[in-house]
Design a protein around this motif. Structure first.
Motif, PDB file in Angstrom:
ATOM      1  N   GLU A  60       5.200  10.254   3.569  1.00 19.07           N
ATOM      2  CA  GLU A  60       4.900  11.425   4.411  1.00 19.07           C
ATOM      3  C   GLU A  60       5.073  12.672   3.552  1.00 19.07           C
ATOM      4  OE1 GLU A  60       4.059  11.905   7.559  1.00 19.07           O
ATOM      5  OE2 GLU A  60       4.305   9.924   8.451  1.00 19.07           O
ATOM      6  N   PRO A  61       4.192  13.654   3.565  1.00 22.84           N
ATOM      7  CA  PRO A  61       2.892  13.589   4.229  1.00 22.84           C
ATOM      8  C   PRO A  61       1.961  12.623   3.506  1.00 22.84           C
ATOM      9  CG  PRO A  61       3.061  15.588   2.894  1.00 22.84           C
ATOM     10  CD  PRO A  61       4.399  14.902   2.806  1.00 22.84           C
ATOM     11  N   SER A  62       0.939  12.163   4.209  1.00 21.57           N
ATOM     12  CA  SER A  62       0.005  11.196   3.624  1.00 21.57           C
ATOM     13  C   SER A  62      -0.685  11.799   2.400  1.00 21.57           C
ATOM     14  CB  SER A  62      -1.056  10.812   4.658  1.00 21.57           C
ATOM     15  OG  SER A  62      -2.086  10.097   4.005  1.00 21.57           O
ATOM     16  N   PRO A  63      -0.785  11.043   1.313  1.00 26.65           N
ATOM     17  CA  PRO A  63      -1.484  11.562   0.131  1.00 26.65           C
ATOM     18  C   PRO A  63      -3.005  11.541   0.292  1.00 26.65           C
ATOM     19  CG  PRO A  63      -0.678   9.335  -0.271  1.00 26.65           C
ATOM     20  CD  PRO A  63      -0.245   9.687   1.109  1.00 26.65           C
ATOM     21  N   PHE A  64      -3.518  11.049   1.422  1.00 27.62           N
ATOM     22  CA  PHE A  64      -4.964  10.932   1.605  1.00 27.62           C
ATOM     23  C   PHE A  64      -5.518  12.163   2.314  1.00 27.62           C
ATOM     24  CE2 PHE A  64      -3.840   6.193   2.146  1.00 27.62           C
ATOM     25  CZ  PHE A  64      -3.750   6.034   0.771  1.00 27.62           C
ATOM     26  N   SER A  65      -6.798  12.463   2.045  1.00 29.56           N
ATOM     27  CA  SER A  65      -7.465  13.570   2.734  1.00 29.56           C
ATOM     28  C   SER A  65      -7.613  13.197   4.209  1.00 29.56           C
ATOM     29  CB  SER A  65      -8.846  13.809   2.131  1.00 29.56           C
ATOM     30  OG  SER A  65      -9.702  12.740   2.507  1.00 29.56           O
ATOM     31  N   LYS A  66      -7.887  14.210   5.040  1.00 27.11           N
ATOM     32  CA  LYS A  66      -8.034  13.976   6.481  1.00 27.11           C
ATOM     33  C   LYS A  66      -9.157  12.969   6.754  1.00 27.11           C
ATOM     34  CE  LYS A  66      -7.015  16.940  10.306  1.00 27.11           C
ATOM     35  NZ  LYS A  66      -7.129  18.219  10.925  1.00 27.11           N
ATOM     36  N   ALA A  67     -10.268  13.153   6.056  1.00 24.50           N
ATOM     37  CA  ALA A  67     -11.425  12.264   6.277  1.00 24.50           C
ATOM     38  C   ALA A  67     -11.057  10.821   5.921  1.00 24.50           C
ATOM     39  CB  ALA A  67     -12.604  12.733   5.434  1.00 24.50           C
ATOM     40  N   HIS A  68     -10.350  10.654   4.811  1.00 27.06           N
ATOM     41  CA  HIS A  68      -9.977   9.294   4.401  1.00 27.06           C
ATOM     42  C   HIS A  68      -8.927   8.706   5.327  1.00 27.06           C
ATOM     43  CE1 HIS A  68     -11.541  10.192   0.098  1.00 27.06           C
ATOM     44  NE2 HIS A  68     -12.476   9.682   0.862  1.00 27.06           N
ATOM     45  N   SER A  69      -8.025   9.554   5.836  1.00 27.32           N
ATOM     46  CA  SER A  69      -6.970   9.051   6.723  1.00 27.32           C
ATOM     47  C   SER A  69      -7.555   8.398   7.970  1.00 27.32           C
ATOM     48  CB  SER A  69      -6.028  10.181   7.137  1.00 27.32           C
ATOM     49  OG  SER A  69      -5.345  10.635   5.987  1.00 27.32           O
ATOM     50  N   CYS A  94       0.811  -1.239   0.000  1.00 23.75           N
ATOM     51  CA  CYS A  94       0.000   0.000   0.000  1.00 23.75           C
ATOM     52  C   CYS A  94       0.833   1.273   0.000  1.00 23.75           C
ATOM     53  CB  CYS A  94      -0.924   0.012   1.219  1.00 23.75           C
ATOM     54  SG  CYS A  94       0.005   0.259   2.749  1.00 23.75           S
ATOM     55  N   ALA A  95       2.176   1.151   0.170  1.00 28.41           N
ATOM     56  CA  ALA A  95       2.988   2.362   0.310  1.00 28.41           C
ATOM     57  C   ALA A  95       3.457   2.925  -1.025  1.00 28.41           C
ATOM     58  CB  ALA A  95       4.193   2.074   1.214  1.00 28.41           C
ATOM     59  N   SER A  96       3.143   2.242  -2.123  1.00 23.86           N
ATOM     60  CA  SER A  96       3.712   2.668  -3.408  1.00 23.86           C
ATOM     61  C   SER A  96       2.860   2.188  -4.577  1.00 23.86           C
ATOM     62  CB  SER A  96       5.132   2.091  -3.522  1.00 23.86           C
ATOM     63  OG  SER A  96       5.688   2.347  -4.794  1.00 23.86           O
ATOM     64  N   GLY A  97       2.973   2.898  -5.676  1.00 19.89           N
ATOM     65  CA  GLY A  97       2.458   2.434  -6.970  1.00 19.89           C
ATOM     66  C   GLY A  97       1.009   1.987  -6.975  1.00 19.89           C
ATOM     67  N   ILE A  98       0.802   0.779  -7.458  1.00 25.26           N
ATOM     68  CA  ILE A  98      -0.558   0.251  -7.669  1.00 25.26           C
ATOM     69  C   ILE A  98      -1.283   0.049  -6.334  1.00 25.26           C
ATOM     70  CG2 ILE A  98      -1.843  -1.740  -8.567  1.00 25.26           C
ATOM     71  CD1 ILE A  98       0.569  -2.004 -10.654  1.00 25.26           C
TER      72      ILE A  98
END
Ligand SMILES: NC(=O)c1ccc[n+]([C@@H]2O[C@H](COP(=O)([O-])OP(=O)(O)OC[C@H]3O[C@@H](n4cnc5c(N)ncnc54)[C@H](O)[C@@H]3O)[C@@H](O)[C@H]2O)c1
Length: 262
Positions: free
Chosen positions: A44-53, A15-19
């Motif tokens: 870091e920083p997380s590519p996800f929105s706060k809600a998704h995080s 989950c940390a890269s690519g596909i």
């Protein structure tokens, strides 16, 4: 039929890269809670929105270590408090294009371990402790490769590992089709990710690469570039994870711009 994953719990490896990273994002956007596993740190920083995080749990682990797959599934159960609905086996590594006469035991063991044995152990764990057999539902998506359907795409170990993953997908799809559990595979063509960093340059088999080159050249997309993106692959994974594909099981989906149609 819905593309919604509201209320679902998914495990995504790599989950940390690519596909794997893009699959995680699409699952979160579809409403799932995602337990992501990777040997590498999460960006870091997380590519996800706060809600998704809030709906994402990261677990750092080398899934090839003894007990790691089973432990990860149990951690997912305790973090989410819910049985597992989806397993996306995305993590993978390449060989160095070695032909069999040049294949070292270390390459063979590592590639088969990451690409084949880990998916098997996770499939077994989500079916048992993860609750798929008990709840009589579940989706398993294995990310194989063009090298899982052709002999002219990679080295011996990687090709063997992905052919095995396709066999595992078909056998399990057939075995569990009365249990509400679907098992499918996606076969990417060439996608620009970090996968090349897993090639050990000291083992590179240049002679094999030269032999493979004309076949790799067939991987050209209409604009002559690498237009297959991680999102193209993740979209296929998402389709196989949602109710919209409820009667689709045991299929192998190339996402390679007709490369495997040659
Ligand atoms: N990129 C391509 O061109 C391509 C083509 C065909 C198939 N694939 C397959 O797609 C899948 C995803 O690859 P990608 O292209 O996104 O590569 P990537 O390198 O960007 O991502 C793979 C992830 O797997 C993780 N990983 C590797 N070994 C692990 C282990 N032991 N335990 C836990 N995590 C581990 C890596 O840290 C990495 O984050 C792989 O199975 C790969 O074989 C990729």
């Amino acid at each position: 039929m819905t593309w919604n994953l509201e209320g679902k719990v998914a495990i995504v490896t790599g989950c940390a890269s690519g596909i794997g990273l893009t699959t995680t994002r699409l699952y979160l956007e579809a409403g799932a809670r995602v337990f992501g596993i990777d040997i590498s740190p999460f960006p870091e920083p997380s590519p996800f929105s706060k809600a998704h995080s809030h709906h994402f749990y990261f677990h750092r682990a080398d899934l090839t270590t003894p007990g790691a797959c089973e432990k990860s599934v149990n951690q997912c159960l305790s973090k989410t408090g819910k049985k597992i609905d989806i397993l996306a086996n995305v993590a993978g590594i390449m060989d160095s294009f070695e032909a069999v006469h040049k294949t070292k035991d270390t390459t063979w063991d590592r590639v088969i371990s990451v690409n084949t044995t880990v998916p098997m152990k996770l499939m077994r764990a989500v079916l048992n402790d993860g609750g798929m057999l008990e709840q009589k539902s579940g989706q398993i998506i294995n990310v194989a490769s063009k090298a899982g359907i052709s002999g002219a795409a990679a080295g011996f170990a990687y090709t063997a590992s992905k052919h095995a993953l396709i066999g595992m997908t078909k056998q399990a799809a057939w075995r569990y089709h009365h249990d509400g559990i679907r098992v499918n595979a996606v076969c990417p063509g060439g996608v620009a990710t970090n996968i090349k960093s897993s090639i050990k340059s000291e083992n590179l088999d240049q002679e094999s690469l030269d032999i493979l080159k004309p076949f790799h050249d067939l991987n050209h997309t209409p604009d002559g570039g690498q237009t297959i993106s991680p999102e193209d692959i993740a979209n296929a994974i998402l389709f196989l994870s949602v109710d919209a594909s409820r009667n689709v099981s045991g299929i192998i989906v190339p996402v390679d711009n007709a490369w495997s149609a040659v």
